[in-house]
Design a protein around this motif. Structure first.
Motif, short mmCIF file in Angstrom:
data_model
loop_
_atom_site.label_atom_id
_atom_site.label_comp_id
_atom_site.label_asym_id
_atom_site.label_seq_id
_atom_site.Cartn_x
_atom_site.Cartn_y
_atom_site.Cartn_z
N UNK A 53 0.77 -1.12 -0.26
CA UNK A 53 0.09 -0.19 -0.41
C UNK A 53 1.22 1.34 0.15
N UNK A 54 0.78 2.16 -0.42
CA UNK A 54 1.66 3.33 -0.96
C UNK A 54 1.14 4.22 0.61
N UNK A 55 2.11 5.24 0.83
CA UNK A 55 1.70 6.50 1.61
C UNK A 55 0.52 6.81 1.41
N UNK A 56 -0.26 6.72 2.53
CA UNK A 56 -1.91 7.70 2.64
C UNK A 56 -1.87 8.35 4.22
N UNK A 57 -1.80 9.26 3.88
CA UNK A 57 -1.79 10.66 5.38
C UNK A 57 -3.03 10.59 5.80
N UNK A 58 -3.57 10.35 5.99
CA UNK A 58 -5.26 10.59 6.26
C UNK A 58 -5.02 11.96 7.01
N UNK A 59 -4.62 11.68 8.93
CA UNK A 59 -4.39 13.08 9.28
C UNK A 59 -2.85 13.27 9.89
N UNK A 60 -2.88 14.83 9.79
CA UNK A 60 -1.45 15.50 10.11
C UNK A 60 -1.83 16.66 11.65
N UNK A 61 -0.99 16.33 12.50
CA UNK A 61 -1.77 16.94 13.47
C UNK A 61 0.21 17.42 14.68
N UNK A 62 -0.48 19.02 14.59
CA UNK A 62 0.88 18.80 15.33
C UNK A 62 1.38 18.36 16.67
N UNK A 63 2.34 18.39 17.13
CA UNK A 63 2.32 17.71 18.58
C UNK A 63 2.89 18.56 19.56
N UNK A 64 1.93 17.97 21.05
CA UNK A 64 2.12 19.26 22.17
C UNK A 64 3.37 19.85 22.62
N UNK A 65 4.35 19.55 21.73
CA UNK A 65 5.87 20.09 22.06
C UNK A 65 5.55 21.84 20.70
N UNK A 66 4.93 21.51 19.84
CA UNK A 66 4.31 22.78 18.60
C UNK A 66 6.21 22.52 18.25
N UNK A 67 6.25 21.33 17.96
CA UNK A 67 7.31 21.03 17.40
C UNK A 67 7.87 20.31 15.82
N UNK A 68 6.79 19.45 16.74
CA UNK A 68 6.61 17.37 16.47
C UNK A 68 5.80 17.87 14.90
N UNK A 69 5.91 16.36 13.60
CA UNK A 69 4.31 16.15 13.54
C UNK A 69 4.27 15.14 13.16
N UNK A 70 2.57 14.40 13.16
CA UNK A 70 2.41 13.21 13.03
C UNK A 70 1.23 13.10 12.06
N UNK A 72 -1.31 10.13 10.11
CA UNK A 72 -1.59 9.27 10.04
C UNK A 72 -2.18 8.67 9.56
N UNK A 73 -2.43 6.82 8.49
CA UNK A 73 -3.12 6.50 7.35
C UNK A 73 -2.99 5.11 7.99
N UNK A 74 -3.41 5.12 6.47
CA UNK A 74 -3.75 3.21 6.26
C UNK A 74 -2.14 2.86 5.68
N UNK A 75 -1.68 1.19 6.08
CA UNK A 75 -2.29 0.73 7.34
C UNK A 75 -1.80 0.27 8.41
N UNK A 76 -2.62 1.28 9.22
CA UNK A 76 -2.47 0.89 10.60
C UNK A 76 -0.65 1.68 10.65
N UNK A 77 -0.75 3.09 9.75
CA UNK A 77 0.90 3.35 10.00
C UNK A 77 1.02 5.00 10.63
N UNK A 78 1.66 4.93 11.46
CA UNK A 78 1.89 6.75 12.08
C UNK A 78 3.68 6.61 11.60
N UNK A 79 3.44 8.19 11.20
CA UNK A 79 4.74 8.73 11.26
C UNK A 79 5.00 9.95 12.54
N UNK A 80 6.19 10.52 12.39
CA UNK A 80 6.52 11.70 13.10
C UNK A 80 7.30 12.39 12.33
#
Length: 181
Positions: A53-70, A72-80
């Motif tokens: 499955x190719x990369x497919x980010x469904x949601x992006x969020x700035x983490x609590x530290x204000x600097x890190x991006x997270x 999320x997408x299929x297949x059950x993958x979290x990136x940072x």
């Protein structure tokens, strides 16, 4: 410049932690970064362990530290990303065959904890800006989750899913209660 045909494949656009930068991500591995408020875009390569499955980010969020991006997408993958979206690391991966996907990343009401949930019913929690993740227990036997909401006024997190299932947490996602409808 992007072709107009690609716009239908975009899932999310979000500001990056640094001023005037933006990130956009979509299906088929398309992830872009803008340094000039969206006037021009550069393609970003995402690391992706799943070859089926190719990369497919469904949601992006700035983490609590204000600097890190997270992301999320299929297949059950979290990136940072800890450098404003220039480079990314896979921090959690679920095998494609398990059929899971992360549709959303949430911040708790105090902006201290990051949560993501798989559509198959597992909720994952991170208290270190997405560097590591732990699975939390749910009061239901694997419900299909679809959407989540952080409600700062009520001090709660709410997840909803199949069959009208609603789950609520008031302790930053450590534990969950099923609500009767």
């Amino acid at each position: 410049r992007l072709s107009p045909q690609l716009s239908e494949y975009m899932n999310v656009v979000t500001p990056a932690p640094d001023a005037s930068a933006m990130l956009a991500s979509g299906t088929l591995g398309l992830t872009l970064r803008s340094q000039d408020g969206g006037q021009s875009w550069t393609s970003i390569a995402l690391p992706w362990r799943q070859t089926m499955v190719p990369a497919n980010i469904l949601s992006l969020q700035i983490a609590p530290d204000g600097q890190t991006l997270i992301g999320a997408g299929p297949p059950g993958t979290l990136t940072r990303s800890s450098d404003g979206g220039h480079s990314w690391q896979v921090v959690h991966d679920t095998f494609f065959e398990e059929g899971a996907t992360f549709p959303q990343v949430l911040l708790d009401d105090r902006r201290e904890v990051v949560l993501s949930f798989e559509t198959k019913g597992d909720v994952f929690r991170s208290a270190d800006n997405g560097a590591s993740w732990s699975k939390t227990g749910l009061p239901l036997d694997k419900t299909l989750l679809r959407i989540g909401l952080a409600n700062p006024a009520a001090g709660s997190l709410v997840l909803a899913g199949k069959g009208g299932q609603i789950l609520r947490s008031t302790d930053q996602g450590r534990s969950w209660n099923a609500l009767a409808l």
